[in-house]
Design a protein around this motif. Structure first.
Motif, PDB file in Angstrom:
ATOM      1  N   PRO A   1       0.810  -1.226   0.000  1.00  0.00           N
ATOM      2  CA  PRO A   1       0.000   0.000   0.000  1.00  0.00           C
ATOM      3  C   PRO A   1       0.848   1.283   0.000  1.00  0.00           C
ATOM      4  O   PRO A   1       0.345   2.356  -0.332  1.00  0.00           O
ATOM      5  N   GLU A   2       2.132   1.165   0.372  1.00  0.00           N
ATOM      6  CA  GLU A   2       3.023   2.338   0.363  1.00  0.00           C
ATOM      7  C   GLU A   2       3.370   2.781  -1.056  1.00  0.00           C
ATOM      8  O   GLU A   2       3.775   3.919  -1.284  1.00  0.00           O
ATOM      9  N   LEU A   3       3.266   1.867  -2.015  1.00  0.00           N
ATOM     10  CA  LEU A   3       3.742   2.156  -3.375  1.00  0.00           C
ATOM     11  C   LEU A   3       2.695   2.961  -4.133  1.00  0.00           C
ATOM     12  O   LEU A   3       2.210   2.566  -5.184  1.00  0.00           O
ATOM     13  N   SER A   4       2.380   4.134  -3.584  1.00  0.00           N
ATOM     14  CA  SER A   4       1.246   4.900  -4.088  1.00  0.00           C
ATOM     15  C   SER A   4       1.655   5.925  -5.136  1.00  0.00           C
ATOM     16  O   SER A   4       0.798   6.484  -5.802  1.00  0.00           O
ATOM     17  N   ASP A   5       2.936   6.203  -5.278  1.00  0.00           N
ATOM     18  CA  ASP A   5       3.363   7.160  -6.301  1.00  0.00           C
ATOM     19  C   ASP A   5       4.772   6.801  -6.784  1.00  0.00           C
ATOM     20  O   ASP A   5       5.381   5.857  -6.289  1.00  0.00           O
ATOM     21  N   ARG A   6       5.272   7.594  -7.748  1.00  0.00           N
ATOM     22  CA  ARG A   6       6.535   7.237  -8.365  1.00  0.00           C
ATOM     23  C   ARG A   6       7.733   7.330  -7.409  1.00  0.00           C
ATOM     24  O   ARG A   6       8.522   6.387  -7.346  1.00  0.00           O
ATOM     25  N   PRO A   7       7.887   8.435  -6.682  1.00  0.00           N
ATOM     26  CA  PRO A   7       9.055   8.504  -5.792  1.00  0.00           C
ATOM     27  C   PRO A   7       9.077   7.365  -4.764  1.00  0.00           C
ATOM     28  O   PRO A   7      10.138   6.805  -4.476  1.00  0.00           O
ATOM     29  N   ARG A   8       7.909   6.998  -4.221  1.00  0.00           N
ATOM     30  CA  ARG A   8       7.879   5.912  -3.243  1.00  0.00           C
ATOM     31  C   ARG A   8       8.241   4.580  -3.904  1.00  0.00           C
ATOM     32  O   ARG A   8       8.918   3.746  -3.310  1.00  0.00           O
ATOM     33  N   THR A   9       7.751   4.378  -5.134  1.00  0.00           N
ATOM     34  CA  THR A   9       8.058   3.134  -5.829  1.00  0.00           C
ATOM     35  C   THR A   9       9.552   3.045  -6.125  1.00  0.00           C
ATOM     36  O   THR A   9      10.168   1.986  -5.953  1.00  0.00           O
ATOM     37  N   VAL A  10      10.144   4.158  -6.554  1.00  0.00           N
ATOM     38  CA  VAL A  10      11.590   4.168  -6.808  1.00  0.00           C
ATOM     39  C   VAL A  10      12.349   3.927  -5.509  1.00  0.00           C
ATOM     40  O   VAL A  10      13.322   3.163  -5.471  1.00  0.00           O
ATOM     41  N   ALA A  11      11.905   4.548  -4.421  1.00  0.00           N
ATOM     42  CA  ALA A  11      12.553   4.344  -3.118  1.00  0.00           C
ATOM     43  C   ALA A  11      12.552   2.860  -2.755  1.00  0.00           C
ATOM     44  O   ALA A  11      13.548   2.312  -2.261  1.00  0.00           O
ATOM     45  N   ALA A  12      11.434   2.180  -3.043  1.00  0.00           N
ATOM     46  CA  ALA A  12      11.324   0.759  -2.729  1.00  0.00           C
ATOM     47  C   ALA A  12      12.233  -0.073  -3.639  1.00  0.00           C
ATOM     48  O   ALA A  12      12.929  -0.981  -3.167  1.00  0.00           O
ATOM     49  N   LEU A  13      12.251   0.240  -4.942  1.00  0.00           N
ATOM     50  CA  LEU A  13      13.071  -0.537  -5.879  1.00  0.00           C
ATOM     51  C   LEU A  13      14.553  -0.403  -5.529  1.00  0.00           C
ATOM     52  O   LEU A  13      15.288  -1.399  -5.497  1.00  0.00           O
ATOM     53  N   VAL A  14      14.990   0.819  -5.261  1.00  0.00           N
ATOM     54  CA  VAL A  14      16.401   1.035  -4.916  1.00  0.00           C
ATOM     55  C   VAL A  14      16.711   0.410  -3.559  1.00  0.00           C
ATOM     56  O   VAL A  14      17.721  -0.283  -3.395  1.00  0.00           O
ATOM     57  N   GLY A  15      15.818   0.614  -2.594  1.00  0.00           N
ATOM     58  CA  GLY A  15      16.035   0.046  -1.261  1.00  0.00           C
ATOM     59  C   GLY A  15      16.137  -1.467  -1.313  1.00  0.00           C
ATOM     60  O   GLY A  15      17.040  -2.065  -0.729  1.00  0.00           O
ATOM     61  N   GLY A  16      15.195  -2.086  -2.038  1.00  0.00           N
ATOM     62  CA  GLY A  16      15.205  -3.540  -2.152  1.00  0.00           C
ATOM     63  C   GLY A  16      16.423  -4.038  -2.924  1.00  0.00           C
ATOM     64  O   GLY A  16      17.062  -5.013  -2.535  1.00  0.00           O
ATOM     65  N   GLY A  17      16.754  -3.349  -4.034  1.00  0.00           N
ATOM     66  CA  GLY A  17      17.886  -3.757  -4.856  1.00  0.00           C
ATOM     67  C   GLY A  17      19.200  -3.706  -4.096  1.00  0.00           C
ATOM     68  O   GLY A  17      19.989  -4.667  -4.114  1.00  0.00           O
ATOM     69  N   VAL A  18      19.435  -2.599  -3.406  1.00  0.00           N
ATOM     70  CA  VAL A  18      20.678  -2.459  -2.643  1.00  0.00           C
ATOM     71  C   VAL A  18      20.731  -3.506  -1.525  1.00  0.00           C
ATOM     72  O   VAL A  18      21.780  -4.084  -1.255  1.00  0.00           O
ATOM     73  N   ALA A  19      19.587  -3.776  -0.908  1.00  0.00           N
ATOM     74  CA  ALA A  19      19.566  -4.768   0.174  1.00  0.00           C
ATOM     75  C   ALA A  19      19.894  -6.164  -0.350  1.00  0.00           C
ATOM     76  O   ALA A  19      20.577  -6.939   0.325  1.00  0.00           O
ATOM     77  N   VAL A  20      19.428  -6.489  -1.557  1.00  0.00           N
ATOM     78  CA  VAL A  20      19.742  -7.803  -2.151  1.00  0.00           C
ATOM     79  C   VAL A  20      21.232  -7.891  -2.457  1.00  0.00           C
ATOM     80  O   VAL A  20      21.903  -8.867  -2.107  1.00  0.00           O
ATOM     81  N   VAL A  21      21.761  -6.844  -3.104  1.00  0.00           N
ATOM     82  CA  VAL A  21      23.188  -6.815  -3.430  1.00  0.00           C
ATOM     83  C   VAL A  21      24.028  -6.860  -2.146  1.00  0.00           C
ATOM     84  O   VAL A  21      25.067  -7.508  -2.086  1.00  0.00           O
ATOM     85  N   GLY A  22      23.520  -6.171  -1.120  1.00  0.00           N
ATOM     86  CA  GLY A  22      24.284  -6.047   0.120  1.00  0.00           C
ATOM     87  C   GLY A  22      24.017  -7.165   1.114  1.00  0.00           C
ATOM     88  O   GLY A  22      24.442  -7.082   2.273  1.00  0.00           O
ATOM     89  N   ALA A  23      23.330  -8.221   0.660  1.00  0.00           N
ATOM     90  CA  ALA A  23      22.982  -9.292   1.597  1.00  0.00           C
ATOM     91  C   ALA A  23      24.213  -9.909   2.248  1.00  0.00           C
ATOM     92  O   ALA A  23      24.146 -10.387   3.379  1.00  0.00           O
TER      93      ALA A  23
END
Lengths: 112, 240
Positions: free
Chosen positions: B190-212
Motif C-alpha cells: 500500500p506504500e507504493l502509491s506514487d513514483r518517488p515511493r516506488t523508486v525508493a522501494a526498488l532502490v532500497g530492495g535492490g541495494v539490500a539484495v546486493v548487500g545481503a
C-alpha cells in the motif's frame, strides 16, 4: 539461526531500542511550542522511509541471486512473494497476504 | 459534556477492523523472537517496551545472525524514524495534555494508532468550531486516542504471547519464518502509491539484495538509506 548473545545483551537491546523509539515518538509532542514542526526537507525524506525500509526488509528474503536467471526466478520464496504481493495489492489485508504467501510457499515446495 | 468511558470505548471500537492485521503480525513477532533464540520473557519484553512490529522483527532477525549490537539498534531506529512524522502531525492535538499523559500517548504512538486518531481528529476539525484542539464537538480526543492506542498495545502483547507459545511447537520445516517478510510485504504494497515511493522501494530492495553479504549485516541499513535518497531525488525532479 539462533543468537549467541546472552541475556544481558538482549535486554540491553530491548531497553535501548525502546528508549530511542520513545524519544522518536515523543520528539515533536514534547517540542511543540518550541519549534514550528518538522523542517520541510527532513519531512520530505521521512516520507520515503517506510517504502525504502520495508523493501529492504522484503527483497533479500525473496530474491536470492542464483547461478542463472531461471534459478533466481524459479525460487519458491520469490514465487510466494509474487503471489503475496498480488494478494496484498488486491486486498490490502495482512491476514490474506500471509495465508496466500505461506500456501504458495508450501505448494511450490511440493512441486519443485 | 462528553462522558469519558464512551469515548474510550469508541476508540477501542475503531481498532476492531485493524485487528485482523495486528493479531497475525503480533503472532509472527512472537514466533520470530523465540525462533531467534530469545527467551519468552525477552520476546514479550521486546513487545512491551518497543511496541513497534517492523523494528522488532528486524532487530530479532539481526540478533539471530549475531550482527553487532550497534547495527541492531541503528537498524531498528532507522525503521522507527517514520514515527517522528506522526509525532509532528499529532502534536497539536496533545498540546493541552499534562506532560505525563502526553508522554503516555507518545509511548503508544504507532502506524495504526496514528491512522485511527488523525482520521477522527481531522474529521472533528471539520465539524467543530471549538478553539480547544483536545476536544471536538462530540469526542474527547484524549480518551478516544487512549482507548484505541492502549487497546492495541494490550492486543499486541496477547498476540506476542500467543506467538511465543506457538513458536515453540511449530516445526522448522514448515518455513514459518517466511511469514516475517510476508508481513513486511503486506505493509509495503500500500506504500507504493506514487513514483518517488516506488523508486525508493526498488532502490532500497535492490541495494539490500546486493548487500545481503555485506559485513556487519549493513545491507538492510544501506538499502534503506539508498532508497530514501532515491525517493528524494525523484521527488525533486517531478514537476511541482
Amino acid at each position: 539461526m539462533t543468537t549467541t548473545y546472552g541475556p544481558l545483551a538482549i535486554w540491553a537491546v530491548v531497553l535501548v531500542v525502546g528508549a530511542l523509539t520513545f524519544a522518536i515518538r515523543y520528539s515533536f509532542i514534547y517540542l511543540l511550542g518550541r519549534v514550528s514542526g518538522v523542517p520541510p526537507r527532513i519531512e520530505r525524506a521521512l516520507r520515503y522511509v517506510p517504502a525504502a525500509v520495508l523493501a529492504a526488509l522484503v527483497a533479500p528474503a525473496m530474491v536470492d541471486p542464483g547461478a542463472t536467471v531461471a534459478a533466481t526466478l524459479l525460487d519458491d520464496h520469490l514465487l510466494a512473494g509474487v503471489v503475496g504481493a498480488g494478494v496484498a495489492w488486491l486486498t490490502e489485508n495482512m491476514f490474506a497476504t500471509l495465508v496466500a504467501g505461506m500456501l504458495t510457499l508450501w505448494a511450490v515446495g511440493v512441486v519443485l | 459534556m462528553p462522558t469519558v468511558p464512551d469515548d474510550f470505548l469508541a476508540g477501542i471500537r475503531a481498532t476492531l477492523p485493524l485487528l485482523l492485521g495486528l493479531i497475525p503480525f503480533g503472532l509472527v513477532a512472537g514466533v520470530a523472537a523465540v525462533d531467534a533464540g530469545l527467551s519468552p520473557a525477552q520476546a514479550v519484553g521486546l513487545s512491551m517496551v518497543v511496541f513497534a512490529g517492523a523494528s522488532q522483527l528486524a532487530a530479532v532477525d539481526l540478533l539471530a545472525r549475531d550482527a553487532s549490537l550497534a547495527v541492531v539498534v541503528l537498524t531498528a531506529v532507522v525503521i522507527n524514524l517514520r514515527m517522528s512524522m506522526y509525532s509532528a502531525s499529532i502534536a497539536p492535538y496533545f498540546e493541552s495534555l499534562r506532560r505525563r499523559v502526553a508522554a503516555l500517548c507518545a509511548f503508544l504512538l504507532t502506524d495504526m494508532s496514528y491512522a485511527i486518531a488523525i482520521a477522527e481528529f481531522t474529521d472533528g476539525d471539520a465539524q467543530s468550531a471549538s478553539d480547544d484542539p483536545s476536544e471536538t464537538g462530540t469526542t474527547d480526543r484524549r480518551w478516544y486516542y487512549l482507548g484505541a492506542a492502549a487497546f492495541m498495545w494490550f492486543v499486541w502483547q496477547l498476540a506476542t504471547v500467543g506467538g511465543v507459545v506457538l513458536g515453540a511447537s511449530i516445526p522448522e520445516s514448515w518455513g514459518v519464518s517466511f511469514a516475517v517478510p510476508l508481513v513486511f510485504l503486506a505493509l509495503l504494497v500500500p506504500e507504493l502509491s506514487d513514483r518517488p515511493r516506488t523508486v525508493a522501494a526498488l532502490v532500497g530492495g535492490g541495494v539490500a539484495v546486493v548487500g545481503a553479504g555485506w559485513p556487519l549485516n549493513l545491507g538492510l541499513l544501506g538499502g534503506a538509506l539508498a532508497g530514501v535518497a532515491a525517493g528524494v531525488v525523484v521527488d525533486g525532479r517531478a514537476p511541482a
